[in-house]
Enzyme design. Structure first.
Site, short mmCIF file in Angstrom:
data_model
loop_
_atom_site.label_atom_id
_atom_site.label_comp_id
_atom_site.label_asym_id
_atom_site.label_seq_id
_atom_site.Cartn_x
_atom_site.Cartn_y
_atom_site.Cartn_z
N HIS A 26 -3.47 -5.92 0.82
CA HIS A 26 -3.31 -6.17 2.37
C HIS A 26 -3.87 -7.44 2.51
O HIS A 26 -4.61 -8.00 1.88
CB HIS A 26 -4.14 -5.12 3.10
N CYS A 46 0.79 -1.18 -0.04
CA CYS A 46 0.05 -0.11 -0.08
C CYS A 46 0.83 1.20 -0.06
O CYS A 46 1.68 1.54 -0.91
CB CYS A 46 -0.90 0.00 1.09
#
Length: 483
Positions: A431, A333
């Site tokens: 994630h 991310c």
């Protein structure tokens, strides 16, 4: 069979006293008895968040509590989520959707409006479920935060729910914590406190008895249970970073994660931390990134600021040296964005408008936008010609333009992530990349050829929830939980 009380709120004397864990355990206790139960936290301040199936964002603790209840999480389980992006400001998320950035003073005033949102979500849960287990935030005795409170006693009074207070004896001062917290509450708030729970006790309970008797005599409130210290308990943390477990075997993989100031979703690394073949080490201020096979740059709520912090610690040079010596790097991310060439924030989404030079290890450029992507993701991961399925979720702002090979193919057919031409650096928005056992084995094989023990991460979480529920059933008087 006795039915559970419609609602119960767990408040704590401090942050990390055990509120999240106790609520998760109570949810599992009730679910075992066939009671339709849901968790609820009116206001949560955390950078670890989860994505609901309808594309909303809530605290990860409530997602774990939903799992303990054997139900899917919804945005109404955590209607107000605060994600700090500076020492004085935060993004405010209402019923799963980002509202705006506010400073502390602005949100303190806004809480009068937010109470309506909180009560709306609570009412929806009480209509759908037989029982709602509620988690407070921080401490109810913070004098400066009591006005317009929606997180603790302010909510309990408005919703008219009973309260129990938990304290962590492992920190010391447990009787002062419990006695002092109760003393600082108003008479009506004191009246709704049904008792105390002492958490993380080690030793012979008989040595504690005189203190328990004193507390009950001084407050007129019962001690409902003394929960033991559960060694090796593995449950996703709300925000606190859990250090590496004791390693019984010679490790096959050394992983280093630098802790940036606004690190988010560090639960990504729990599957690594819990594997006996992996040594996961968090590196903090003043420490060096060294002795690693794999360096992972984590997510961040303030990517450009944390990139500056990373450089201030000299970690950029450590990472460059690590790659030069043949080491592997993964960015998740915000960490993925840092690995690129440019991070552009023309709208000032995460701070002052401007542009930052990335680490330049991936040929990608990122532009931050004011819209946030929230989605569950399934993809095929391809590393060195080996392919496996990965599952996870995306929570990010910004669009990344990739001019590299892309290692992930989403179920939609789109490509995702980037891997460098040298094959040593990879980035992705996904994630949960390490949660699937086969995916973790593929990644560790890519890093240094090691074959690690395969573990079922979901099963480990279930074992943790059940250990808590077992301890509650054994060490707490549960009459207060039932009508």
């Amino acid at each position: 069979m006795k039915s559970a009380i419609p609602s119960l709120m767990v408040q704590g004397t401090t942050s990390d006293a055990g509120k999240s864990v106790l609520v998760a355990g109570l949810c599992r206790v009730l679910a075992r008895r066939g009671i339709k139960v849901a968790p609820f936290k009116p206001q949560n301040m955390a950078l670890n968040s989860a994505v609901t199936k309808d594309g909303g964002e809530i605290g990860r603790a409530q997602a774990v509590q939903a799992q303990a209840s054997n139900i899917e999480p919804t945005v109404h389980m955590n209607p107000v989520l605060i994600k700090p992006n500076s020492d004085t400001g935060a993004q405010i998320i209402l019923q799963g959707k980002a509202l705006s950035n506010m400073d502390a003073v602005g949100f303190h005033d806004y809480k009068k409006v937010a109470m309506g949102t909180v009560l709306d979500s609570f009412e929806r849960l009480t209509e759908e479920f037989d029982s709602v287990m509620i988690e407070g935030a921080g401490s109810p005795a913070e004098i400066n935060l009591r006005e317009n409170d929606i997180a603790n006693m302010g909510f309990a009074e408005e919703a008219d729910v009973p309260v129990i207070i938990i304290a962590d004896i492992d920190r010391g001062g447990v009787f002062a914590h419990l006695y002092g917290t109760l003393a600082l509450l108003s008479e009506s708030e004191q009246a709704r406190v049904k008792g105390f729970v002492i958490n993380r006790f080690r030793g012979d309970i008989s040595l504690l008895q005189s203190g328990l008797d004193w507390l009950e005599e001084k407050t007129g409130k019962p001690v409902l249970g003394v929960l033991p210290y559960l060694h090796g308990l593995n449950l996703e943390a709300e925000d606190a970073i859990t250090s590496q477990q004791e390693l019984a075997n010679e490790v096959k993989l050394n992983v280093v994660v630098p802790v940036v100031t606004r690190i988010s979703n560090h639960t990504d690394f729990d599957a690594l931390r819990l594997n006996p073949d992996i040594n996961l080490r968090y590196v903090g201020k003043g420490e060096k990134i060294d002795k690693a096979d794999l360096v992972i740059l984590p997510g961040s709520k303030s990517v450009r600021d944390d990139l500056d912090y990373l450089r201030s610690q000299g970690w950029d040079k450590d990472i460059q040296r690590h790659v030069r010596l043949g080491g592997k790097v993964i960015g998740i991310c915000g960490g993925y964005q840092m690995l690129g060439k440019i991070i552009d924030d023309p709208l000032g989404v995460e701070g002052d408008p401007g542009q930052s030079q990335g680490l330049g290890l991936l040929n990608v450029n990122t532009v931050l936008t004011d819209s946030k992507k929230l989605t569950h993701t399934e993809a095929q991961l391809n590393l060195d010609g080996q392919v496996t399925v990965v599952k996870g979720y995306e929570i990010h702002v910004g669009k990344t333009i990739v001019q590299e090979k892309q290692p992930l193919i989403l179920s939609s057919g789109e490509f995702e992530g980037a891997i460098s031409e040298c094959g040593q650096v990879m980035g992705t928005y996904l994630h949960g990349l390490f949660d699937e056992a086969k995916a973790l084995s593929l990644i560790t094989g890519w890093v240094n050829g090691s074959q690690i023990k395969q573990q079922n991460f979901e099963q480990l979480k279930e074992q943790g929830i059940n250990r808590i529920a077992d301890a509650i059933e054994q060490h707490m008087t549960l009459d207060f939980l039932f009508k």
